[in-house]
Motif scaffolding. Structure first.
Motif, mmCIF file in Angstrom:
data_model
loop_
_atom_site.group_PDB
_atom_site.id
_atom_site.type_symbol
_atom_site.label_atom_id
_atom_site.label_comp_id
_atom_site.label_asym_id
_atom_site.label_seq_id
_atom_site.Cartn_x
_atom_site.Cartn_y
_atom_site.Cartn_z
ATOM 1 N N UNK A 64 6.007 -37.237 -39.468
ATOM 2 C CA UNK A 64 5.863 -36.332 -38.334
ATOM 3 C C UNK A 64 5.791 -34.865 -38.682
ATOM 4 N N UNK A 65 5.635 -34.540 -39.952
ATOM 5 C CA UNK A 65 5.542 -33.145 -40.391
ATOM 6 C C UNK A 65 4.170 -32.877 -40.978
ATOM 7 N N UNK A 66 3.552 -31.779 -40.563
ATOM 8 C CA UNK A 66 2.273 -31.324 -41.112
ATOM 9 C C UNK A 66 2.583 -30.420 -42.295
ATOM 10 N N UNK A 67 1.917 -30.656 -43.417
ATOM 11 C CA UNK A 67 2.075 -29.790 -44.596
ATOM 12 C C UNK A 67 0.693 -29.364 -45.055
ATOM 13 N N UNK A 68 0.480 -28.065 -45.211
ATOM 14 C CA UNK A 68 -0.785 -27.538 -45.728
ATOM 15 C C UNK A 68 -0.529 -26.789 -47.022
ATOM 16 N N UNK A 69 -1.327 -27.108 -48.049
ATOM 17 C CA UNK A 69 -1.329 -26.346 -49.292
ATOM 18 C C UNK A 69 -2.348 -25.234 -49.126
ATOM 19 N N UNK A 70 -1.892 -23.989 -49.177
ATOM 20 C CA UNK A 70 -2.778 -22.854 -48.959
ATOM 21 C C UNK A 70 -2.626 -21.847 -50.087
ATOM 22 N N UNK A 71 -3.626 -21.001 -50.216
ATOM 23 C CA UNK A 71 -3.552 -19.838 -51.099
ATOM 24 C C UNK A 71 -3.668 -18.628 -50.181
ATOM 25 N N UNK A 72 -2.670 -17.742 -50.254
ATOM 26 C CA UNK A 72 -2.656 -16.565 -49.390
ATOM 27 C C UNK A 72 -2.379 -15.318 -50.223
ATOM 28 N N UNK A 73 -2.532 -14.181 -49.585
ATOM 29 C CA UNK A 73 -2.334 -12.911 -50.283
ATOM 30 C C UNK A 73 -0.860 -12.688 -50.566
ATOM 31 N N UNK A 74 -0.558 -12.323 -51.800
ATOM 32 C CA UNK A 74 0.793 -11.959 -52.187
ATOM 33 C C UNK A 74 1.054 -10.500 -51.871
ATOM 34 N N UNK A 75 2.262 -10.018 -52.115
ATOM 35 C CA UNK A 75 2.613 -8.645 -51.759
ATOM 36 C C UNK A 75 1.786 -7.582 -52.474
ATOM 37 N N UNK A 76 1.254 -7.892 -53.651
ATOM 38 C CA UNK A 76 0.464 -6.917 -54.410
ATOM 39 C C UNK A 76 -1.044 -7.179 -54.312
ATOM 40 N N UNK A 77 -1.443 -8.237 -53.578
ATOM 41 C CA UNK A 77 -2.856 -8.619 -53.487
ATOM 42 C C UNK A 77 -3.578 -7.864 -52.380
ATOM 43 N N UNK A 78 -4.828 -7.474 -52.623
ATOM 44 C CA UNK A 78 -5.657 -7.043 -51.491
ATOM 45 C C UNK A 78 -5.957 -8.285 -50.650
ATOM 46 N N UNK A 82 -6.708 -13.527 -52.187
ATOM 47 C CA UNK A 82 -5.396 -14.171 -52.205
ATOM 48 C C UNK A 82 -5.115 -14.827 -53.550
ATOM 49 N N UNK A 83 -3.834 -14.827 -53.946
ATOM 50 C CA UNK A 83 -3.515 -15.393 -55.252
ATOM 51 C C UNK A 83 -2.218 -16.207 -55.282
ATOM 52 N N UNK A 98 6.590 -26.138 -34.679
ATOM 53 C CA UNK A 98 7.652 -25.282 -35.189
ATOM 54 C C UNK A 98 7.395 -25.091 -36.676
ATOM 55 N N UNK A 99 7.104 -23.865 -37.051
ATOM 56 C CA UNK A 99 6.801 -23.564 -38.457
ATOM 57 C C UNK A 99 8.085 -23.501 -39.268
ATOM 58 N N UNK A 100 8.076 -24.194 -40.386
ATOM 59 C CA UNK A 100 9.201 -24.155 -41.300
ATOM 60 C C UNK A 100 8.920 -23.102 -42.362
ATOM 61 N N UNK A 101 9.921 -22.751 -43.139
ATOM 62 C CA UNK A 101 9.733 -21.748 -44.188
ATOM 63 C C UNK A 101 8.634 -22.166 -45.141
ATOM 64 N N UNK A 102 7.794 -21.235 -45.495
ATOM 65 C CA UNK A 102 6.728 -21.472 -46.477
ATOM 66 C C UNK A 102 7.271 -21.132 -47.848
ATOM 67 N N UNK A 103 7.104 -22.044 -48.778
ATOM 68 C CA UNK A 103 7.596 -21.815 -50.123
ATOM 69 C C UNK A 103 6.470 -21.470 -51.073
ATOM 70 N N UNK A 104 6.580 -20.362 -51.771
ATOM 71 C CA UNK A 104 5.573 -19.987 -52.769
ATOM 72 C C UNK A 104 5.690 -20.914 -53.975
ATOM 73 N N UNK A 105 4.550 -21.279 -54.556
ATOM 74 C CA UNK A 105 4.545 -22.185 -55.699
ATOM 75 C C UNK A 105 3.857 -21.588 -56.903
ATOM 76 N N UNK A 106 3.462 -20.364 -56.879
ATOM 77 C CA UNK A 106 2.810 -19.772 -58.043
ATOM 78 C C UNK A 106 1.379 -19.390 -57.784
ATOM 79 N N UNK A 107 0.654 -19.125 -58.831
ATOM 80 C CA UNK A 107 -0.723 -18.674 -58.753
ATOM 81 C C UNK A 107 -1.685 -19.850 -58.865
ATOM 82 N N UNK A 108 -2.856 -19.757 -58.175
ATOM 83 C CA UNK A 108 -3.844 -20.839 -58.318
ATOM 84 C C UNK A 108 -4.413 -20.879 -59.727
ATOM 85 N N UNK A 109 -4.905 -22.029 -60.090
ATOM 86 C CA UNK A 109 -5.481 -22.191 -61.444
ATOM 87 C C UNK A 109 -6.923 -21.761 -61.466
#
Length: 109
Positions: A64-78, A82-83, A98-109
């Motif tokens: 019952x939970x939707x999970x999306x893997x996304x790449x978004x702009x970081x604090x230093x990114x224009x 997105x990186x 209801x949006x749950x906390x988004x966890x950063x996982x690093x930079x895309x390859x």
């Protein structure tokens, strides 16, 4: 892009789609929407904002939970470039996403 799964635990699958809006400026705003068959019509029953100029890599519905893997702009990114990889999750509760906390996982390859 779409996902199917039983989000409201009624025994019938809902469909999750991605919507985007570009009103002529530099932004492209992405939304997650839940659709459900009601009678002979497909209805949008919930929508939530994902982000501006995100790249959606994949997604799933589990328990019952939707999970999306996304790449978004970081604090230093224009915003154009997105990186930061992250997983954004939503629970469908009482007819709302209801949006749950988004966890950063690093930079895309």
């Amino acid at each position: 892009f779409y996902l199917s799964g039983d989000l409201d635990h009624d025994g019938h699958d809902e469909t999750v789609v991605i919507l985007y809006e570009n009103s002529g400026g530099s932004g492209t705003f992405y939304y997650v929407a839940v659709l459900k068959m009601q009678g002979n019509a497909c209805r949008n029953i919930a929508t939530d904002f994902i982000g501006d100029r995100v790249r959606i890599e994949s997604g799933s519905i589990e328990h019952g939970t939707i999970a999306l893997d996304v790449v978004s702009a970081g604090p230093e990114d224009p915003l154009c470039c997105p990186s930061v990889k992250q997983v954004i999750k939503w629970r469908f509760t009482h007819g709302r996403l209801i949006r749950e906390d988004a966890g950063a996982r690093g930079r895309p390859e």
